[in-house]
Design a protein around this motif. Structure first.
Motif, mmCIF file in Angstrom:
data_model
loop_
_atom_site.group_PDB
_atom_site.id
_atom_site.type_symbol
_atom_site.label_atom_id
_atom_site.label_comp_id
_atom_site.label_asym_id
_atom_site.label_seq_id
_atom_site.Cartn_x
_atom_site.Cartn_y
_atom_site.Cartn_z
ATOM 1 N N HIS A 102 0.809 -1.211 0.000
ATOM 2 C CA HIS A 102 0.000 0.000 0.000
ATOM 3 C C HIS A 102 0.851 1.274 0.000
ATOM 4 N N GLY A 103 2.092 1.162 -0.390
ATOM 5 C CA GLY A 103 2.993 2.313 -0.373
ATOM 6 C C GLY A 103 2.496 3.479 -1.193
ATOM 7 N N ALA A 104 1.984 3.213 -2.381
ATOM 8 C CA ALA A 104 1.514 4.302 -3.249
ATOM 9 C C ALA A 104 0.321 5.010 -2.633
ATOM 10 N N LEU A 105 -0.576 4.251 -2.028
ATOM 11 C CA LEU A 105 -1.730 4.864 -1.372
ATOM 12 C C LEU A 105 -1.296 5.716 -0.192
ATOM 13 N N ARG A 106 -0.388 5.195 0.615
ATOM 14 C CA ARG A 106 0.095 5.942 1.775
ATOM 15 C C ARG A 106 0.821 7.204 1.339
ATOM 16 N N MET A 107 1.626 7.080 0.286
ATOM 17 C CA MET A 107 2.362 8.235 -0.208
ATOM 18 C C MET A 107 1.384 9.296 -0.720
ATOM 19 N N ASN A 108 0.373 8.881 -1.450
ATOM 20 C CA ASN A 108 -0.622 9.809 -1.970
ATOM 21 C C ASN A 108 -1.340 10.526 -0.824
ATOM 22 N N ALA A 109 -1.740 9.769 0.198
ATOM 23 C CA ALA A 109 -2.428 10.362 1.344
ATOM 24 C C ALA A 109 -1.514 11.346 2.075
ATOM 25 N N ALA A 110 -0.278 10.961 2.291
ATOM 26 C CA ALA A 110 0.668 11.833 2.991
ATOM 27 C C ALA A 110 0.907 13.112 2.197
ATOM 28 N N THR A 111 1.034 12.981 0.890
ATOM 29 C CA THR A 111 1.262 14.145 0.038
ATOM 30 C C THR A 111 0.066 15.089 0.086
ATOM 31 N N LYS A 112 -1.131 14.532 0.033
ATOM 32 C CA LYS A 112 -2.326 15.379 0.083
ATOM 33 C C LYS A 112 -2.440 16.101 1.422
ATOM 34 N N ILE A 113 -2.144 15.410 2.506
ATOM 35 C CA ILE A 113 -2.189 16.062 3.817
ATOM 36 C C ILE A 113 -1.223 17.235 3.853
ATOM 37 N N LEU A 114 -0.015 17.021 3.358
ATOM 38 C CA LEU A 114 0.957 18.113 3.348
ATOM 39 C C LEU A 114 0.503 19.259 2.444
ATOM 40 N N ASP A 115 -0.017 18.930 1.270
ATOM 41 C CA ASP A 115 -0.510 19.971 0.362
ATOM 42 C C ASP A 115 -1.585 20.813 1.040
ATOM 43 N N TYR A 116 -2.583 20.151 1.627
ATOM 44 C CA TYR A 116 -3.671 20.874 2.271
ATOM 45 C C TYR A 116 -3.181 21.664 3.479
ATOM 46 N N ALA A 117 -2.288 21.075 4.254
ATOM 47 C CA ALA A 117 -1.780 21.759 5.443
ATOM 48 C C ALA A 117 -1.027 23.023 5.060
ATOM 49 N N PHE A 118 -0.214 22.950 4.008
ATOM 50 C CA PHE A 118 0.507 24.147 3.581
ATOM 51 C C PHE A 118 -0.448 25.198 3.024
ATOM 52 N N LYS A 119 -1.501 24.774 2.339
ATOM 53 C CA LYS A 119 -2.498 25.731 1.848
ATOM 54 C C LYS A 119 -3.184 26.423 3.019
ATOM 55 N N VAL A 120 -3.507 25.658 4.051
ATOM 56 C CA VAL A 120 -4.136 26.232 5.246
ATOM 57 C C VAL A 120 -3.199 27.241 5.895
ATOM 58 N N ARG A 121 -1.931 26.874 6.028
ATOM 59 C CA ARG A 121 -0.960 27.806 6.627
ATOM 60 C C ARG A 121 -0.860 29.083 5.812
ATOM 61 N N ASN A 122 -0.812 28.953 4.492
ATOM 62 C CA ASN A 122 -0.720 30.135 3.629
ATOM 63 C C ASN A 122 -1.969 31.001 3.743
ATOM 64 N N GLN A 123 -3.134 30.361 3.802
ATOM 65 C CA GLN A 123 -4.386 31.108 3.945
ATOM 66 C C GLN A 123 -4.416 31.835 5.284
ATOM 67 N N ASP A 124 -4.002 31.158 6.345
ATOM 68 C CA ASP A 124 -3.960 31.793 7.668
ATOM 69 C C ASP A 124 -3.018 32.992 7.656
ATOM 70 N N ALA A 125 -1.879 32.858 7.017
ATOM 71 C CA ALA A 125 -0.921 33.961 6.948
ATOM 72 C C ALA A 125 -1.504 35.128 6.163
ATOM 73 N N ALA A 126 -2.173 34.838 5.052
ATOM 74 C CA ALA A 126 -2.779 35.900 4.239
ATOM 75 C C ALA A 126 -3.884 36.606 5.024
ATOM 76 N N GLU A 127 -4.669 35.839 5.762
ATOM 77 C CA GLU A 127 -5.725 36.447 6.562
ATOM 78 C C GLU A 127 -5.135 37.332 7.654
ATOM 79 N N GLY A 128 -4.035 36.903 8.233
ATOM 80 C CA GLY A 128 -3.369 37.716 9.250
ATOM 81 C C GLY A 128 -2.866 39.026 8.676
ATOM 82 N N ARG A 129 -2.271 38.948 7.483
ATOM 83 C CA ARG A 129 -1.793 40.168 6.831
ATOM 84 C C ARG A 129 -2.956 41.101 6.502
ATOM 85 N N LEU A 130 -4.061 40.535 6.010
ATOM 86 C CA LEU A 130 -5.226 41.346 5.678
ATOM 87 C C LEU A 130 -5.792 42.008 6.928
#
Length: 165
Positions: A102-130
């Motif tokens: 299940h390596g490919a599935l785990r890798m895909n899930a881990a990658t998506k979590i990181l992608d979403y987490a970084f998007k959330v961090r960026n959105q939070d930072a933008a909201e703070g600046r605004l």
């Protein structure tokens, strides 16, 4: 303070906003926050879609809905950020060892979590600046300065910066 359960994952709290809301309105808030349409929420509650639309005209109902949506968003963001380290560990493990079944599935899930987490961090930072920009505009003294900075903030909001657009 009223606690509302959502799909066993979240317990949401509405403070003074619930005063004056009926049990059906509280249920409607929960159903709408969980992603149901007006028609779906109405069907679940046994009321007409028009009734749910009337609820939306109630300022206390709209405030409760906004509070719960913000809570759900914040909880989901926190869950993503909390799992970033696990996601990185999965990626490192897969990188260092040949993938198991299940390596490919785990890798895909881990990658998506990181992608979403970084998007959330960026959105939070933008909201703070605004928010800081909005505070700076509020502190300005002359109408000309307020208008020019206000135009910048309006432009930022048009491009999706800030959560209360």
């Amino acid at each position: 303070m009223e606690n509302l359960k959502m799909s066993g994952v979240f317990t949401l709290k509405i403070d003074n906003t619930v005063k004056g809301l009926s049990a059906n309105q509280l249920d409607a808030v929960t159903l709408l926050v969980s992603g149901m349409t007006y028609a779906e929420a109405a069907g679940r509650l046994g009321v007409s879609e028009r009734t749910v639309r009337r609820y939306m005209a109630d300022p206390a109902f709209k405030e409760a809905l906004a509070i719960l949506r913000e809570q759900v968003s914040q909880m989901a963001s926190n869950m993503l950020i909390a799992r970033m380290a696990n996601a990185v560990a999965v990626l490192v493990e897969i990188m260092q060892n040949p993938p198991e079944r299940h390596g490919a599935l785990r890798m895909n899930a881990a990658t998506k979590i990181l992608d979403y987490a970084f998007k959330v961090r960026n959105q939070d930072a933008a909201e703070g600046r605004l928010k800081r920009l909005e505070e700076a505009v509020a502190a300005l003294g002359t109408p000309e300065e307020e208008q020019s900075v206000g135009a910048v903030i309006s432009s930022l909001k048009e491009y999706g910066y800030g959560s209360d657009m």
